[in-house]
Enzyme design. Structure first.
Site, PDB file in Angstrom:
ATOM      1  N   GLY A 286     -49.344  27.936-107.699  1.00  0.00           N
ATOM      2  CA  GLY A 286     -50.618  27.263-107.502  1.00  0.00           C
ATOM      3  C   GLY A 286     -50.811  26.594-106.159  1.00  0.00           C
ATOM      4  O   GLY A 286     -51.844  25.952-105.935  1.00  0.00           O
ATOM      5  N   GLU A 328     -43.221  29.501-109.113  1.00  0.00           N
ATOM      6  CA  GLU A 328     -43.818  30.845-109.075  1.00  0.00           C
ATOM      7  C   GLU A 328     -44.964  30.948-108.068  1.00  0.00           C
ATOM      8  O   GLU A 328     -46.100  31.220-108.457  1.00  0.00           O
ATOM      9  CB  GLU A 328     -44.368  31.199-110.465  1.00  0.00           C
ATOM     10  CG  GLU A 328     -43.342  31.199-111.547  1.00  0.00           C
ATOM     11  CD  GLU A 328     -43.946  31.310-112.950  1.00  0.00           C
ATOM     12  OE1 GLU A 328     -43.262  31.823-113.842  1.00  0.00           O
ATOM     13  OE2 GLU A 328     -45.105  30.878-113.131  1.00  0.00           O
ATOM     14  N   PRO A 329     -44.701  30.750-106.795  1.00  0.00           N
ATOM     15  CA  PRO A 329     -45.805  30.845-105.837  1.00  0.00           C
ATOM     16  C   PRO A 329     -46.227  32.286-105.584  1.00  0.00           C
ATOM     17  O   PRO A 329     -45.392  33.176-105.480  1.00  0.00           O
ATOM     18  CB  PRO A 329     -45.208  30.255-104.550  1.00  0.00           C
ATOM     19  CG  PRO A 329     -43.736  30.500-104.683  1.00  0.00           C
ATOM     20  CD  PRO A 329     -43.417  30.464-106.154  1.00  0.00           C
ATOM     21  N   GLY A 330     -47.522  32.525-105.524  1.00  0.00           N
ATOM     22  CA  GLY A 330     -48.032  33.846-105.161  1.00  0.00           C
ATOM     23  C   GLY A 330     -48.826  33.727-103.876  1.00  0.00           C
ATOM     24  O   GLY A 330     -48.392  34.115-102.792  1.00  0.00           O
ATOM     25  N   ARG A 331     -50.007  33.090-104.018  1.00  0.00           N
ATOM     26  CA  ARG A 331     -50.938  32.954-102.888  1.00  0.00           C
ATOM     27  C   ARG A 331     -50.267  32.347-101.642  1.00  0.00           C
ATOM     28  O   ARG A 331     -50.505  32.803-100.532  1.00  0.00           O
ATOM     29  CB  ARG A 331     -52.086  32.044-103.342  1.00  0.00           C
ATOM     30  CG  ARG A 331     -53.232  31.962-102.364  1.00  0.00           C
ATOM     31  CD  ARG A 331     -54.203  30.832-102.771  1.00  0.00           C
ATOM     32  NE  ARG A 331     -54.487  30.745-104.159  1.00  0.00           N
ATOM     33  CZ  ARG A 331     -55.580  31.243-104.762  1.00  0.00           C
ATOM     34  NH1 ARG A 331     -56.498  31.851-104.054  1.00  0.00           N
ATOM     35  NH2 ARG A 331     -55.761  31.088-106.048  1.00  0.00           N
ATOM     36  N   TYR A 389     -65.460  33.116-107.719  1.00  0.00           N
ATOM     37  CA  TYR A 389     -65.104  31.688-107.659  1.00  0.00           C
ATOM     38  C   TYR A 389     -65.877  30.923-106.591  1.00  0.00           C
ATOM     39  O   TYR A 389     -65.450  29.819-106.215  1.00  0.00           O
ATOM     40  CB  TYR A 389     -63.609  31.516-107.336  1.00  0.00           C
ATOM     41  CG  TYR A 389     -62.686  32.455-108.057  1.00  0.00           C
ATOM     42  CD1 TYR A 389     -62.534  32.392-109.438  1.00  0.00           C
ATOM     43  CD2 TYR A 389     -61.949  33.406-107.355  1.00  0.00           C
ATOM     44  CE1 TYR A 389     -61.677  33.255-110.091  1.00  0.00           C
ATOM     45  CE2 TYR A 389     -61.084  34.275-108.014  1.00  0.00           C
ATOM     46  CZ  TYR A 389     -60.964  34.197-109.383  1.00  0.00           C
ATOM     47  OH  TYR A 389     -60.114  35.049-110.022  1.00  0.00           O
ATOM     48  N   CYS A 416     -74.673  47.587-104.117  1.00  0.00           N
ATOM     49  CA  CYS A 416     -76.058  47.422-104.556  1.00  0.00           C
ATOM     50  C   CYS A 416     -76.177  46.146-105.362  1.00  0.00           C
ATOM     51  O   CYS A 416     -76.374  46.178-106.590  1.00  0.00           O
ATOM     52  CB  CYS A 416     -76.465  48.609-105.409  1.00  0.00           C
ATOM     53  SG  CYS A 416     -76.442  50.085-104.440  1.00  0.00           S
TER      54      CYS A 416
END
Ligand code: LLP
Length: 489
Positions: A286, A328-331, A389, A416
């Site tokens: 997070g 658990e870092p992702g970003r 978001y 479109c």
């Protein structure tokens, strides 16, 4: 006379005119992104025009060197901060943010582990050859097939999300004559300051076991406690410990620290009451990154120190040894390693009334202000985050520098759909023209991963740059790919 485009009253309050439109703000870019002598954006020394020629646009351009550096930096920061508490920290890269076999290998080579959230992500892990012991599986609705796959791969941990799933995992493992290694995902009720759809530790949402009392049929017991009791009694389960994840794109360390404290108190209470040892505590991911100049991510060391301080003092207060901590870092690992390269096509300028709150006084003359729409060759199919978001991004003119003045612009895609916005508000040079290349930084996490084929656009490829050379790690889709699931009947 038309009002100046500089400092447009149409711009949101947070957006200011950059001192120099050509500057790359380091916090948003990979460390090896720079402009060369002719003013072109380069990564690892490779000019974007070369990447366009070879791979086309849109294109995700990822710095492998930067990915590895960020993975190491995260792992070093947390290992240092927790060294005296629990001997270090296990860092699980959250594959949902961006996953392919090359990335799994980088993660492994840098000493990290892998967090997955589906059978498909497990398939990528298996193909990359990472040992199952270094892999975690998440999900609030795992299928029996996924549970079997996790057991086949001998995963280091299955993070169980509900009481029903606990029984299912335990029973499946027992029938196989095995024990599943299980962590229990709890909702500590910490409300992190982020978008509602990516905040995940409050009560009213689908994930996790509630820690609030009376959340099960057994009077007085929380779902979390009932799960601890059931897991420790089930012959098919080896209960490793507890897990929480409070949300995503969070800057302040206090939410993580508070969640850690709540989980440690609960862990101590459970150890005492059920005479068990829970050796592991996972505090999720997070950690936020900079998408625009006003975002203020904290260095990994600062977050790690803040969390370590709370874990240290809480364990001392409770008189327990700290469990082994994992995150658990992702970003925060992949987000800023990547920019999306687009080619500019159609340009259009509209004139818009100033919003009332901007306080622009036009003396009753109904003055309007220009907003320029800059259309690029991708859009919501390669970056759904602005639509999903309201995420803000920034963009620069990448194929050259410019001395032209700033023009408030909106970068839009080719879908479109009028909501198909890539960068809602950004100042770009007034002379941006069709054929120019634009780069949008910070697109490493949850962009390729969330991409779609809306309007039958082919999903872009991903190029990785390492030591000054580029290679495709995921090829872009072709028209054939787009058609090959159409059964034609
Ligand atoms: N661990 C768990 C259990 C998670 O659910 C997540 C993200 C992570 C770790 C990694 O979080 P990170 O460090 O990347 O923030 N699509 C949204 C974000 C969804 C996050 C889902 N879970 C977005 O684009 O903002």
């Amino acid at each position: 006379m038309s009002p100046q485009s500089k400092d447009s009253p149409l711009a949101p309050e947070w957006l200011s005119v950059p001192a120099d439109l050509n500057t790359l703000e380091p916090k948003m870019w990979a460390q090896d992104a720079a402009r060369n002598d002719s003013g072109e954006l380069t990564v690892g020394g490779i000019p974007v025009s070369e990447l366009q020629q070879q791979y086309g646009t849109p294109l995700f351009v990822m710095s492998e060197d930067d990915f590895r550096a960020r993975a190491r930096a995260f792992s070093d920061a947390f290992n240092n901060a927790f060294a005296d508490i629990c001997g270090g920290v296990d860092v699980y890269y959250a594959g949902k943010s961006f996953l392919c076999t090359a990335v799994v290998r980088w993660v492994e080579e840098e000493g990290l582990r892998l967090d997955t959230a589906s059978g498909g992500e497990l398939a990528v892990a298996a193909k990359a050859g990472i040992p199952g012991a270094d892999v975690a599986l998440h999900g609030n609705n795992k299928s029996d097939l996924e549970i079997h796959r996790a057991l086949d791969m001998k995963l280091g941990r299955i993070v169980v999300d509900s009481l029903g799933e606990l029984v299912r995992v335990g029973d499946i493992a027992e029938r196989r004559g095995e024990q599943a290694k299980v962590m229990l995902r709890l909702t500590p009720g910490v409300h992190a300051h982020t978008h509602e759809f990516i905040a995940t530790a409050h009560e009213d949402q689908k994930f996790g076991l509630s820690m609030a009392a009376d959340t099960t049929e057994q009077a007085g017991l929380s779902a979390a406690e009932e799960a601890v009791a059931a897991a420790s009694a089930h012959p098919g389960i080896e209960l490793l410990g507890l897990h929480c994840h409070i949300g995503s794109q969070i800057f302040e360390p206090d939410g993580f620290a508070l969640a850690a404290q709540k989980l440690l108190r609960f862990l101590a209470a459970m150890q005492e009451k059920y005479s068990i040892v829970l050796p592991e505590l996972d505090l999720g991911g997070g950690y936020g990154i900079a998408y625009t100049s006003v975002d203020t991510p904290r260095p990994a060391a600062e977050i790690a120190e803040a969390m370590a301080a709370v874990v240290r003092s809480t364990c001392a207060e409770l008189g327990i040894d700290s469990p082994r901590i994992s995150i658990e870092p992702g970003r925060a690992i992949v987000g800023s390693t990547t920019f999306t390269l687009y080619e500019v096509g159609t340009l259009k300028t509209v004139r818009v009334d100033a919003p009332a709150e901007a306080g622009a006084s036009d003396g009753g003359n109904n003055v309007t202000y220009p907003r320029r729409y800059v259309s690029v060759d991708g859009g919501m199919s390669d970056n759904a985050r602005p639509v999903l978001y309201d995420a803000d991004y920034s963009a620069i003119l990448a194929s050259r520098t410019s001395t032209a003045g700033p023009q408030l612009s909106r970068v839009v895609g080719k879908h479109c759909e009028s909501g198909d916005i890539v960068v809602r508000d950004v100042y770009l040079p007034e002379d941006v023209a069709a054929g120019d290349l634009l780069a949008v930084p910070g697109t490493g996490a949850y962009c390729w991963a969330l991409s779609s084929n809306y309007n039958y656009l082919a999903r872009p490829g991903v190029v990785a740059v390492r030591d000054g050379s580029a290679r495709l790690i995921v090829r872009g889709e072709t028209e054939e790919d787009l058609l090959n699931r159409d059964m034609g009947v």
